[in-house]
Design a protein around this motif. Structure first.
Motif, PDB file in Angstrom:
ATOM      1  N   PHE A  20       0.919  -1.014  -0.029  1.00 45.15           N
ATOM      2  CA  PHE A  20      -0.280   0.298   0.336  1.00 45.15           C
ATOM      3  C   PHE A  20       0.829   1.093   0.017  1.00 45.15           C
ATOM      4  N   ASP A  21       0.660   2.679  -0.856  1.00 45.34           N
ATOM      5  CA  ASP A  21       0.911   3.572  -1.276  1.00 45.34           C
ATOM      6  C   ASP A  21       0.374   4.589  -0.797  1.00 45.34           C
ATOM      7  N   GLY A  22      -1.238   4.546  -0.489  1.00 47.55           N
ATOM      8  CA  GLY A  22      -2.076   5.439  -0.647  1.00 47.55           C
ATOM      9  C   GLY A  22      -2.032   5.915  -2.467  1.00 47.55           C
ATOM     10  N   SER A  23      -1.588   5.498  -3.087  1.00 48.47           N
ATOM     11  CA  SER A  23      -2.000   6.043  -4.645  1.00 48.47           C
ATOM     12  C   SER A  23      -3.914   6.119  -4.546  1.00 48.47           C
ATOM     13  N   SER A  73       9.107   5.850   4.836  1.00 47.20           N
ATOM     14  CA  SER A  73       9.194   6.910   6.054  1.00 47.20           C
ATOM     15  C   SER A  73       7.843   6.517   6.742  1.00 47.20           C
ATOM     16  N   GLU A  74       8.277   6.472   7.806  1.00 50.68           N
ATOM     17  CA  GLU A  74       7.426   6.346   9.310  1.00 50.68           C
ATOM     18  C   GLU A  74       6.539   7.988   9.103  1.00 50.68           C
ATOM     19  N   HIS A  92      -4.036  -5.902   9.684  1.00 48.65           N
ATOM     20  CA  HIS A  92      -2.858  -5.578  10.167  1.00 48.65           C
ATOM     21  C   HIS A  92      -2.462  -4.393   9.588  1.00 48.65           C
ATOM     22  N   ILE A  93      -1.640  -3.566  10.167  1.00 47.35           N
ATOM     23  CA  ILE A  93      -0.881  -2.064   9.655  1.00 47.35           C
ATOM     24  C   ILE A  93       0.767  -2.411   9.367  1.00 47.35           C
ATOM     25  N   ALA A  94       1.318  -1.276   8.759  1.00 45.06           N
ATOM     26  CA  ALA A  94       3.165  -1.576   9.546  1.00 45.06           C
ATOM     27  C   ALA A  94       3.451  -0.395   8.101  1.00 45.06           C
ATOM     28  N   VAL A  95       4.765   0.049   8.603  1.00 49.37           N
ATOM     29  CA  VAL A  95       5.071   1.104   7.888  1.00 49.37           C
ATOM     30  C   VAL A  95       5.881   0.004   7.630  1.00 49.37           C
ATOM     31  N   ARG A  96       6.844   0.191   6.913  1.00 51.17           N
ATOM     32  CA  ARG A  96       8.496  -0.209   7.094  1.00 51.17           C
ATOM     33  C   ARG A  96       9.810   0.566   5.909  1.00 51.17           C
ATOM     34  N   ARG A 133       7.039   5.573  -5.379  1.00 53.36           N
ATOM     35  CA  ARG A 133       7.808   4.636  -5.218  1.00 53.36           C
ATOM     36  C   ARG A 133       7.911   3.318  -5.277  1.00 53.36           C
ATOM     37  N   ILE A 134       6.144   1.997  -4.819  1.00 57.72           N
ATOM     38  CA  ILE A 134       5.849   1.531  -5.046  1.00 57.72           C
ATOM     39  C   ILE A 134       5.451   0.595  -6.293  1.00 57.72           C
TER      40      ILE A 134
END
Length: 283
Positions: free
Chosen positions: A170-173, A201-202, A225-229, A258-259
């Motif tokens: 996920f990139d919000g796009s 970046s978180e 579940h969500i995560a920023v790496r 980016r993704i």
């Protein structure tokens, strides 16, 4: 867009493609179509050789070669029918009531493009029958298929097991938000835990986007579940996937973020080549 379309060939991955397509057909409640395309470059349709008359001793040889090409094409056609029949029986054993078989003579990409309007999901192997035995080698036409089609494409590795969980890159796009809506509305993913993973970046904005996507999916009954790496896209996604035992990866294809940008060029090949689980590409 009603059918699950599966590309069947003589490769070692044909069984996994068939199993994956049968699983998707049952989950979606959609008809299954098994497709075999006879490559027109490898087995061209016999042409008119009347123009060679007058070439003397070469005429007989050319006629023999034309006859040989015709026999090879007929054998390849029969082999394709046998492959389709075997795949059909395998799909029936997997619970698909009436899988349809189609055989075409032509170019794979052009054929898939022609069938795009009636395709809900394309299932294709990472390797084709001409890809050799290298485990991490991908089919020569796979990238062209991904670029040409505007339908979800499910790429399978050598073996298939029904996925029990999934991860959406996920990139919000707009593409990833569309992916969230697809997950929400499709029976293909019903009852699967979903991991939304953002590489970068978180920041507060990233967290807010993930939480909005999580809330949308949670409202539809999913465990999310969500995560920023941080890190490079490919190893970061594969690392998270391995860490959490996720067996289906979903991501957008093409774009400028980016993704999505990594689907242009060598990183695309690398991502598909190194995955050990099915990879669903969204357009």
């Amino acid at each position: 867009m009603t059918h699950v379309l599966a590309c069947i060939d003589g490769s070692a991955q044909a069984a996994a493609v068939c199993d994956c397509a049968a699983w998707a057909s049952r989950r979606l409640g959609a008809p299954l179509t098994l497709l075999h395309v006879l490559d027109q470059q490898q087995y061209p349709v016999s042409g008119d050789l009347s123009g060679i008359i007058g070439l003397g001793s070469r005429e007989f040889l050319l006629q023999e070669l034309a006859t040989l090409d015709e026999r090879r094409a007929k054998l390849a056609l029969e082999e394709g029918r046998m492959l389709l029949d075997s795949a059909r029986q395998r799909a029936i054993m997997a619970g698909v009531a009436q899988p349809e078989c189609r055989q075409r003579h032509g170019d794979l990409v052009e054929t898939l493009h022609e069938l795009q309007d009636e395709t809900r999901l394309l299932v294709i192997g990472r390797q084709g029958e001409d890809s050799g035995d290298a485990i991490q080698h991908i089919g020569s036409q796979l990238e062209s298929v991904i670029r040409a089609l505007h339908r979800p494409i499910l790429v399978t590795p050598g073996r298939f097991a029904a996925p029990q969980s999934l991860m959406l890159a996920f990139d919000g796009s707009a593409t990833s938000r569309k992916g969230v809506e697809l997950l929400t509305g499709s029976p293909l993913f019903r009852d699967m835990p979903i991991h939304l993973v953002m590489v970068g970046s978180e920041t507060g904005d990233a967290q807010a986007q993930l939480e909005a996507a999580r809330d949308r999916l949670s409202a539809s009954g999913f465990e999310v579940h969500i995560a920023v790496r941080n890190g490079d896209v490919e190893p970061t996604l594969h690392g998270y996937q391995a860490e959490h035992g996720i067996d289906l990866l979903v991501m957008g294809a093409y774009g400028h973020s980016r993704i999505r940008q990594f689907f242009v060029g060598s990183t695309t090949t690398s991502m598909i080549r190194t995955t050990s689980t099915p990879l669903l590409l969204l357009r």
